[in-house]
Design a protein around this motif. Sequence first.
Motif, mmCIF file in Angstrom:
data_model
loop_
_atom_site.group_PDB
_atom_site.id
_atom_site.type_symbol
_atom_site.label_atom_id
_atom_site.label_comp_id
_atom_site.label_asym_id
_atom_site.label_seq_id
_atom_site.Cartn_x
_atom_site.Cartn_y
_atom_site.Cartn_z
ATOM 1 N N ARG A 100 0.836 -1.190 0.000
ATOM 2 C CA ARG A 100 0.000 0.000 0.000
ATOM 3 C C ARG A 100 0.879 1.251 0.000
ATOM 4 N NH1 ARG A 100 -5.514 0.369 1.540
ATOM 5 N NH2 ARG A 100 -6.514 -1.605 1.003
ATOM 6 N N CYS A 158 -7.314 4.539 -2.611
ATOM 7 C CA CYS A 158 -6.457 3.391 -2.353
ATOM 8 C C CYS A 158 -5.393 3.369 -3.449
ATOM 9 C CB CYS A 158 -7.242 2.078 -2.365
ATOM 10 S SG CYS A 158 -6.203 0.605 -2.171
ATOM 11 N N ASP A 213 -18.320 -4.731 1.651
ATOM 12 C CA ASP A 213 -16.898 -5.028 1.650
ATOM 13 C C ASP A 213 -16.683 -6.135 0.618
ATOM 14 O OD1 ASP A 213 -14.380 -6.264 2.188
ATOM 15 O OD2 ASP A 213 -14.421 -5.482 4.228
ATOM 16 N N SER A 214 -15.905 -5.868 -0.400
ATOM 17 C CA SER A 214 -15.765 -6.827 -1.494
ATOM 18 C C SER A 214 -15.068 -8.112 -1.067
ATOM 19 C CB SER A 214 -14.990 -6.194 -2.651
ATOM 20 O OG SER A 214 -13.664 -5.881 -2.272
ATOM 21 N N LYS A 215 -14.325 -8.075 0.026
ATOM 22 C CA LYS A 215 -13.617 -9.275 0.488
ATOM 23 C C LYS A 215 -14.513 -10.171 1.342
ATOM 24 C CE LYS A 215 -9.472 -8.230 -1.163
ATOM 25 N NZ LYS A 215 -9.782 -6.977 -1.866
ATOM 26 N N SER A 216 -15.287 -9.568 2.240
ATOM 27 C CA SER A 216 -16.099 -10.357 3.164
ATOM 28 C C SER A 216 -17.569 -10.452 2.766
ATOM 29 C CB SER A 216 -16.027 -9.739 4.568
ATOM 30 O OG SER A 216 -16.678 -8.467 4.582
ATOM 31 N N ARG A 250 -18.538 -5.378 -7.509
ATOM 32 C CA ARG A 250 -18.262 -6.178 -6.317
ATOM 33 C C ARG A 250 -18.672 -5.479 -5.029
ATOM 34 N NH1 ARG A 250 -12.184 -7.075 -8.469
ATOM 35 N NH2 ARG A 250 -12.649 -8.600 -10.110
ATOM 36 N N SER A 251 -18.797 -4.172 -5.078
ATOM 37 C CA SER A 251 -18.972 -3.394 -3.855
ATOM 38 C C SER A 251 -20.308 -2.687 -3.730
ATOM 39 C CB SER A 251 -17.850 -2.345 -3.751
ATOM 40 O OG SER A 251 -16.582 -2.953 -3.745
ATOM 41 N N GLU A 311 -9.498 -3.811 -8.067
ATOM 42 C CA GLU A 311 -9.246 -4.022 -6.647
ATOM 43 C C GLU A 311 -9.105 -2.696 -5.902
ATOM 44 O OE1 GLU A 311 -8.996 -6.955 -4.692
ATOM 45 O OE2 GLU A 311 -10.088 -7.629 -6.462
ATOM 46 N N SER A 371 -12.477 -1.031 -5.404
ATOM 47 C CA SER A 371 -13.241 -1.600 -4.289
ATOM 48 C C SER A 371 -12.723 -1.098 -2.948
ATOM 49 C CB SER A 371 -13.179 -3.132 -4.329
ATOM 50 O OG SER A 371 -14.023 -3.656 -5.332
ATOM 51 N N GLU A 372 -11.402 -1.031 -2.815
ATOM 52 C CA GLU A 372 -10.827 -0.551 -1.561
ATOM 53 C C GLU A 372 -11.073 0.944 -1.367
ATOM 54 O OE1 GLU A 372 -9.242 -2.432 0.991
ATOM 55 O OE2 GLU A 372 -10.371 -3.904 -0.191
ATOM 56 N N LYS A 389 -14.543 1.291 -0.008
ATOM 57 C CA LYS A 389 -14.555 0.989 1.425
ATOM 58 C C LYS A 389 -13.998 2.165 2.224
ATOM 59 C CE LYS A 389 -12.022 -2.498 2.824
ATOM 60 N NZ LYS A 389 -11.600 -3.911 3.083
#
Length: 327
Positions: free
Chosen positions: A3, A168, A191-194, A260-261, A295, A298-299, A302
Amino acid sequence: MKRIAITDIDNIRIGQTEDKKAATGCTVLVCPAGMSAGLDIRGGGPASRETALLDPLAIAQTIHAVVLGGGSAFGLDAAGGVMALLEERGIGLEVGITKVPLVVQSDIFDLTVGDGSVRPDKAMGYAAAKAALDAPNYRDGNFGAGCGASVGKSCGMEHCMKTGIGSCAVQIGDLKIGAVTVLNALGDVFDSKSAKKIAGMLNADNSGFADSLEFMTQHITPVQNKFADNTTISAVMTNAKFDKAQLCKIAGMAHDGYARSISPVHTSADGDSIYALSAGDIEADIDAVGVIAAEVISEAIKCAVYSAESAYGLYSAKDLPFYSNPS
């Protein structure tokens, strides 16, 4: 992949200004030497200016600034202020008698959040561009174009939530890719991950989340004269070397981050747009950059949720009484 700060992306400088009382503002990304740019619009109601420049068939190969603003179509005047500042600084396309800065803009609809009679104008655009060049001041949250951003508006403003602008950026070797997103969606945010819901439409007494998708499926009668009161707008930026056509593809791939989000997304009442900007000479694979772009989008979404502060009578995620410690 590590990051980095969005301000670490080479050759692009970001300035912001906002009217916090009126709940509107603008965010300006400037590349004095010029940058290649592409655009992909998936929503049905964009408010935009000079975006035809980014058609691969258009003659201009570079632009000098991107404006992300509030105020809906009224706020498109901000680009005039950006052009004025850049012309003063000698930045633009040489045409003999002057240099013409090439500036594109997309806006969110924030007129129902604060004072709808106040919109980003030439003075605000000028101030944001000046900040970008003289004292870059990018911040996530209720700043710049994110000042009046909100989400979850299928059932009206009384049940939506406050969001803002988020960012991000990542680095892989010499390659840098980042995104800035103004989150102002009709739908709910995850949250695209969870797959955990983190913002969106609230229920009748604001004691929990409602479901925007379920609400829409229960109200299928056509709505006449629907106006576009939403829109999520983003700029993906990289120090990799791409031309306009390639950047349009990268912008299209970056929309996977929206999908995704945000749900629902890309509706006729959204103006969902993503710019892709190239301001460097690093060699990189277009598909790899497109995947990473999705990616970081999406971050950034968030980040726009978690960095927002409650304002204008709207809860942010960090202040929800039933969801007081988002992670």
